[in-house]
Every structure is written in C-alpha cells, then in structure tokens.
Design a protein around this motif. Structure first.
Motif, PDB file in Angstrom:
ATOM      1  N   PRO A  98       0.797  -1.236   0.000  1.00 55.17           N
ATOM      2  CA  PRO A  98       0.000   0.000   0.000  1.00 55.17           C
ATOM      3  C   PRO A  98       0.824   1.279   0.000  1.00 55.17           C
ATOM      4  O   PRO A  98       0.254   2.363   0.154  1.00 55.17           O
ATOM      5  CB  PRO A  98      -0.754  -0.137   1.326  1.00 55.17           C
ATOM      6  CG  PRO A  98       0.253  -0.767   2.236  1.00 55.17           C
ATOM      7  CD  PRO A  98       1.005  -1.745   1.374  1.00 55.17           C
ATOM      8  N   TYR A  99       2.127   1.199  -0.167  1.00 56.86           N
ATOM      9  CA  TYR A  99       2.952   2.410  -0.113  1.00 56.86           C
ATOM     10  C   TYR A  99       2.756   3.280  -1.345  1.00 56.86           C
ATOM     11  O   TYR A  99       2.969   4.490  -1.295  1.00 56.86           O
ATOM     12  CB  TYR A  99       4.418   2.037   0.071  1.00 56.86           C
ATOM     13  CG  TYR A  99       4.616   1.158   1.276  1.00 56.86           C
ATOM     14  CD1 TYR A  99       4.439   1.657   2.568  1.00 56.86           C
ATOM     15  CD2 TYR A  99       4.939  -0.193   1.145  1.00 56.86           C
ATOM     16  CE1 TYR A  99       4.586   0.840   3.685  1.00 56.86           C
ATOM     17  CE2 TYR A  99       5.092  -1.004   2.249  1.00 56.86           C
ATOM     18  CZ  TYR A  99       4.909  -0.487   3.513  1.00 56.86           C
ATOM     19  OH  TYR A  99       5.051  -1.294   4.614  1.00 56.86           O
ATOM     20  N   LEU A 100       2.390   2.659  -2.474  1.00 55.41           N
ATOM     21  CA  LEU A 100       1.994   3.367  -3.678  1.00 55.41           C
ATOM     22  C   LEU A 100       0.638   2.831  -4.126  1.00 55.41           C
ATOM     23  O   LEU A 100       0.212   1.762  -3.688  1.00 55.41           O
ATOM     24  CB  LEU A 100       3.038   3.176  -4.784  1.00 55.41           C
ATOM     25  CG  LEU A 100       4.431   3.769  -4.513  1.00 55.41           C
ATOM     26  CD1 LEU A 100       5.378   3.396  -5.636  1.00 55.41           C
ATOM     27  CD2 LEU A 100       4.377   5.273  -4.338  1.00 55.41           C
ATOM     28  N   SER A 101      -0.021   3.561  -4.996  1.00 53.07           N
ATOM     29  CA  SER A 101      -1.344   3.146  -5.449  1.00 53.07           C
ATOM     30  C   SER A 101      -1.278   1.808  -6.161  1.00 53.07           C
ATOM     31  O   SER A 101      -0.229   1.413  -6.692  1.00 53.07           O
ATOM     32  CB  SER A 101      -1.941   4.209  -6.369  1.00 53.07           C
ATOM     33  OG  SER A 101      -1.093   4.432  -7.476  1.00 53.07           O
ATOM     34  N   GLU A 102      -2.401   1.133  -6.198  1.00 53.78           N
ATOM     35  CA  GLU A 102      -2.434  -0.205  -6.781  1.00 53.78           C
ATOM     36  C   GLU A 102      -2.197  -0.163  -8.283  1.00 53.78           C
ATOM     37  O   GLU A 102      -2.742   0.656  -9.008  1.00 53.78           O
ATOM     38  CB  GLU A 102      -3.768  -0.886  -6.480  1.00 53.78           C
ATOM     39  CG  GLU A 102      -3.925  -1.286  -5.017  1.00 53.78           C
ATOM     40  CD  GLU A 102      -5.114  -2.193  -4.801  1.00 53.78           C
ATOM     41  OE1 GLU A 102      -5.801  -2.521  -5.794  1.00 53.78           O
ATOM     42  OE2 GLU A 102      -5.348  -2.582  -3.649  1.00 53.78           O
ATOM     43  N   SER A 103      -1.339  -1.065  -8.727  1.00 53.45           N
ATOM     44  CA  SER A 103      -1.055  -1.267 -10.147  1.00 53.45           C
ATOM     45  C   SER A 103      -0.737  -2.739 -10.308  1.00 53.45           C
ATOM     46  O   SER A 103      -0.707  -3.496  -9.322  1.00 53.45           O
ATOM     47  CB  SER A 103       0.137  -0.407 -10.595  1.00 53.45           C
ATOM     48  OG  SER A 103       1.332  -0.871  -9.976  1.00 53.45           O
TER      49      SER A 103
END
Length: 270
Positions: A15-20
């Motif tokens: 969850p540290y960056l948006s989901e991809s």
C-alpha cells in the motif's frame, strides 16, 4: 534443510503506492512465498510521495551511512524499513535526498521520465546489494520487478560476480507492460562502464530506452517471467531468441504457486 531465500527487488509495492499490476503482485507475492516456507526480503525505493509517518517508516541506522559513487559524485545511502502487519512482512526502502525527494515516482506531471532516472536505477540497485551484504543475508534467488530494476541482473553478474554473498545466486526478471516512451540519459553506458560493465555488454543499449533496458535485463538473467498478459512484441521476440528458462504469464489465482515451483527449477539449474 534450511529454507531457501528469495530477495524481491521491485519498483513499487502497495500500500505504499497506489495499486497497479506491479505494486499488487509485489505486495501479495512475497507474502505468499513466505507462507510457502521461504525466507524473504523485499526492497523498493523510498519515493518522496510515501508518507513516512502514516506508513511508520523508520531509519535503520546500522545499515545507513554508506556513500555510493555514481559518475564521480558521492550519494549517501539511507535505509528505512516498515512492516505490513497483516502479511507479517517487512519492506526495506532505499532512500537518498538527491534521488527520491520529489513527490513523484519515475514520471513528472507531464508523464515524462526524469532525466536522472538512470542514476536513480543505478543507486537503487547498488543500494539493495550493499544492504544485503550488510545484513549478511545470502539470497538463493533474486526476483526483479519493474524496469527501474532492469540493471540488477547486469550488476549481479558483472559488478558483484566475485562477491561471495552472490556467487551462487540466480536472478529472475519479470517483464511487464509498464513501458515508458522517454529514454535514459545518453551517458548511461559510460556510468555503467565505470562500475565494471564491458563495451560488449553495452552494445544492446545503443539507445537506452524501455526495450533496450529490458533486453539487457534478459541478457544477464538466469530466467524470465512474463508478468503481464500483453508485453512489447520486440521484447517477447528477444526473450525467445535468448533461450532463457522461461515462465509464461500466469493468472492471478495461479501465479504464486507457479512462481514458487519456478524458483526451484531455476535454483536447481546449472
């Protein structure tokens, strides 16, 4: 028998960056592999957009403090760590004020790649390897995700080839659809040669773009995985020509088990 060790080097993790596609796989895969009995370590860059307080990152003083020289310039290496409690998994972050202070990842607001992405990639990969050495944690397999990690196979097989920490380590590169249109700096080859790459190694990146960097990663990997259902056709053709040990795209419900079996095949290969 000791549990086999898998090192994950990734461009992004949820969850540290948006989901991809990449961030989701790199969130779920290490947890799944750990639950199957492997020891794991997971690394990603500490981009400026990651909120340290909310995500409870803290610096690991005993691992920080080293300077990495890139193109004759010293860059301090800072190591931070956080835990994904629900996965019982730690994530290590490679940080540096020069490279990761921007409130962005690898593209600016116009979707243009930063001109210093080449040095960020070098710093990130070298930072991971130097941290692993300090941890004295010798991986059996290194699994790279995302084009920012594309230099890792080269560094493993050239710059760290004689290091006892990595002498028996196999490297797997996952190829994704997350291409970029801009090119890395034209002096990338010079910087890599300063670190030990040869002229012959550099022939494949006459133009340092997504396709040539992916080809370079494939060239120095022991095995390749298709991480996306759709991948650049030129890259797919190069993988086929390279005749590397290969795993085709796996469905979301299947890939953790398939990757785990693939790790054993790669580790046991000569």
């Amino acid at each position: 028998m000791d549990a086999k060790r898998v090192l994950f080097i990734t461009q992004e993790i949820s969850p540290y960056l948006s989901e991809s596609e990449v961030s989701t796989i790199c969130r779920d895969l290490p947890q799944g592999i750990q639950e199957l009995g492997r020891e794991i370590r997971t690394f990603m860059p500490k981009y400026g957009c990651i909120n340290e307080r909310r995500n409870q990152l803290h610096e690991v003083i005993r691992l920080s403090g080293m300077n990495l020289i890139i193109d004759d310039t010293d860059h301090p290496l800072i190591i931070k760590v956080a835990s994904i409690q629900s996965a019982r998994m730690q994530v290590y972050f490679i940080d540096n004020e020069d490279f990761f202070r921007r409130k962005a990842t690898v593209f600016d607001e116009n979707e243009e790649g930063f001109m210093y992405n080449d040095e960020r990639a070098i710093f990130y990969v070298r930072g991971v390897f130097e941290t692993i050495k300090k941890l004295r944690w010798i991986p059996d397999v290194i699994h790279c995700h995302g084009w920012l990690t594309s230099l890792a196979p080269l560094y493993l097989k050239r710059m760290y080839a004689d290091d006892p920490c990595f002498s028996r380590t196999k490297v797997i590169y996952s190829v994704y659809e997350n291409a970029f249109q801009t090119t890395f700096a034209n002096d990338l080859k010079k910087k890599l040669k300063q670190d030990g790459a040869t002229d012959n190694d550099m022939k494949i990146i006459a133009t340092p773009n997504f396709v040539s960097l992916t080809k370079l990663a494939v060239q120095f990997s022991d095995a390749v995985i298709l991480g996306s259902p759709e991948v650049d056709p030129e890259v797919v053709a190069h993988i086929s020509k390279a005749k590397k040990r290969f795993l085709s795209y796996q469905l979301p419900e299947d890939y953790i088990g398939a990757y785990n079996e693939f790790y054993d095949l790669v580790m046991n290969s000569k």
